[in-house]
Design a protein around this motif. Structure first.
Motif, PDB file in Angstrom:
ATOM      1  N   GLU A 151      13.375 -29.948  16.049  1.00 19.96           N
ATOM      2  CA  GLU A 151      12.794 -31.196  15.557  1.00 19.96           C
ATOM      3  C   GLU A 151      12.518 -31.115  14.057  1.00 19.96           C
ATOM      4  O   GLU A 151      12.788 -32.064  13.311  1.00 19.96           O
ATOM      5  N   ALA A 152      11.968 -29.997  13.612  1.00 22.64           N
ATOM      6  CA  ALA A 152      11.658 -29.835  12.197  1.00 22.64           C
ATOM      7  C   ALA A 152      12.927 -29.856  11.347  1.00 22.64           C
ATOM      8  O   ALA A 152      12.970 -30.529  10.314  1.00 22.64           O
ATOM      9  N   VAL A 153      13.952 -29.142  11.774  1.00 18.21           N
ATOM     10  CA  VAL A 153      15.206 -29.106  11.008  1.00 18.21           C
ATOM     11  C   VAL A 153      15.829 -30.495  10.951  1.00 18.21           C
ATOM     12  O   VAL A 153      16.274 -30.944   9.887  1.00 18.21           O
ATOM     13  N   GLN A 154      15.838 -31.200  12.077  1.00 15.84           N
ATOM     14  CA  GLN A 154      16.385 -32.563  12.082  1.00 15.84           C
ATOM     15  C   GLN A 154      15.589 -33.475  11.152  1.00 15.84           C
ATOM     16  O   GLN A 154      16.154 -34.266  10.406  1.00 15.84           O
ATOM     17  N   GLY A 155      14.268 -33.341  11.212  1.00 14.67           N
ATOM     18  CA  GLY A 155      13.421 -34.146  10.331  1.00 14.67           C
ATOM     19  C   GLY A 155      13.646 -33.821   8.869  1.00 14.67           C
ATOM     20  O   GLY A 155      13.714 -34.718   8.023  1.00 14.67           O
ATOM     21  N   ILE A 156      13.763 -32.540   8.554  1.00 15.12           N
ATOM     22  CA  ILE A 156      13.993 -32.123   7.172  1.00 15.12           C
ATOM     23  C   ILE A 156      15.366 -32.579   6.689  1.00 15.12           C
ATOM     24  O   ILE A 156      15.525 -33.014   5.542  1.00 15.12           O
ATOM     25  N   GLN A 157      16.370 -32.515   7.572  1.00 12.95           N
ATOM     26  CA  GLN A 157      17.711 -32.994   7.187  1.00 12.95           C
ATOM     27  C   GLN A 157      17.685 -34.489   6.910  1.00 12.95           C
ATOM     28  O   GLN A 157      18.271 -34.956   5.927  1.00 12.95           O
ATOM     29  N   TRP A 159      15.072 -36.300   6.035  1.00 14.82           N
ATOM     30  CA  TRP A 159      14.297 -36.474   4.811  1.00 14.82           C
ATOM     31  C   TRP A 159      15.160 -36.148   3.587  1.00 14.82           C
ATOM     32  O   TRP A 159      15.155 -36.879   2.603  1.00 14.82           O
ATOM     33  N   GLY A 160      15.907 -35.037   3.663  1.00  9.51           N
ATOM     34  CA  GLY A 160      16.774 -34.644   2.550  1.00  9.51           C
ATOM     35  C   GLY A 160      17.834 -35.693   2.255  1.00  9.51           C
ATOM     36  O   GLY A 160      18.105 -35.999   1.090  1.00  9.51           O
ATOM     37  N   ALA A 161      18.415 -36.255   3.305  1.00  5.90           N
ATOM     38  CA  ALA A 161      19.419 -37.304   3.114  1.00  5.90           C
ATOM     39  C   ALA A 161      18.792 -38.534   2.469  1.00  5.90           C
ATOM     40  O   ALA A 161      19.388 -39.154   1.573  1.00  5.90           O
ATOM     41  N   GLN A 162      17.587 -38.870   2.903  1.00  2.99           N
ATOM     42  CA  GLN A 162      16.880 -40.015   2.330  1.00  2.99           C
ATOM     43  C   GLN A 162      16.550 -39.761   0.860  1.00  2.99           C
ATOM     44  O   GLN A 162      16.736 -40.635   0.006  1.00  2.99           O
ATOM     45  N   MET A 163      16.062 -38.557   0.555  1.00  2.81           N
ATOM     46  CA  MET A 163      15.739 -38.209  -0.834  1.00  2.81           C
ATOM     47  C   MET A 163      16.998 -38.245  -1.698  1.00  2.81           C
ATOM     48  O   MET A 163      16.957 -38.715  -2.838  1.00  2.81           O
ATOM     49  N   ASN A 164      18.108 -37.758  -1.158  1.00  5.41           N
ATOM     50  CA  ASN A 164      19.362 -37.763  -1.895  1.00  5.41           C
ATOM     51  C   ASN A 164      19.781 -39.193  -2.214  1.00  5.41           C
ATOM     52  O   ASN A 164      20.167 -39.490  -3.355  1.00  5.41           O
ATOM     53  N   ALA A 165      19.709 -40.082  -1.220  1.00  6.88           N
ATOM     54  CA  ALA A 165      20.097 -41.478  -1.439  1.00  6.88           C
ATOM     55  C   ALA A 165      19.202 -42.122  -2.500  1.00  6.88           C
ATOM     56  O   ALA A 165      19.695 -42.847  -3.384  1.00  6.88           O
ATOM     57  N   LEU A 166      17.903 -41.860  -2.431  1.00  8.30           N
ATOM     58  CA  LEU A 166      16.990 -42.405  -3.433  1.00  8.30           C
ATOM     59  C   LEU A 166      17.283 -41.852  -4.816  1.00  8.30           C
ATOM     60  O   LEU A 166      17.256 -42.580  -5.811  1.00  8.30           O
TER      61      LEU A 166
END
Length: 182
Positions: A151-157, A159-166
């Motif tokens: 769950e943590a890895v999926q959440g971090i991935q 989040w990372g994709a969202q941060m990258n898009a932003l």
């Protein structure tokens, strides 16, 4: 049985090795473990090393490395496939043949983990940690750790994709202000 299918072992192996430590960081631990332990003076004693071995067995970290040796052997054999693709089947067979020779060394991983703990925790602290992992909460932590990590890895991935898009949009906007349309 471990598979012999990918030529790129490194990132998967590193992730597999890192996950138990990520989980330990994310999961609640007893106060004694949360405090930074002072390094043990000098070389760890035999008793500390044995307690640390017991700890890595009871806290589940030792099991996290169960597939490492087959993956290493398979990766070594696969390293020859790129330059010798016609030998792929023979290399797979050889990897299977030599795995037991290297699997005998699995305890070395436990010793490495144990040494890391023994050099940081006293006998009393190791006993406290073992007691925690043998408690109902500790057992639950070990049992639930794979799901927590997933769950943590999926959440971090995500989040990372969202941060990258932003970040892409923000850089694009700043570059547009400077006259470059990206």
């Amino acid at each position: 049985m471990p598979h012999f299918s990918s030529g790129r072992l490194g990132p998967r192996l590193l992730l597999a090795a890192a996950l138990p430590f990520l989980a330990a960081t994310l999961a609640a631990a007893p106060a004694a473990l949360a405090q930074q332990a002072a390094p043990a003076a000098g070389k760890p004693t035999a008793a500390q090393l044995q307690l640390a071995r017991d700890l890595v067995m009871v806290n589940g970290e030792a099991r996290a490395f169960d597939g490492v040796i087959p993956n290493i052997v398979d990766g070594a054999a696969l390293s020859f496939v790129q330059t010798n693709p016609d030998l792929a089947r023979q290399l797979r067979d050889v990897a299977i043949l030599v795995r037991p020779e290297f699997e005998k060394r699995q305890s070395e991983v436990i010793d490495i983990l144990a040494s890391a703990y023994a050099s940081r925790f006293s006998e009393a602290e190791l006993k406290e940690a073992i007691a925690f992992y043998r408690s109902s909460t500790g057992i639950k932590l070990v049992q639930d750790r794979p799901v927590i990590v997933q769950e943590a890895v999926q959440g971090i991935q995500a989040w990372g994709a969202q941060m990258n898009a932003l970040a892409v949009e923000r850089v694009r906007a700043e570059m547009k202000k400077r006259g470059a349309d990206l």
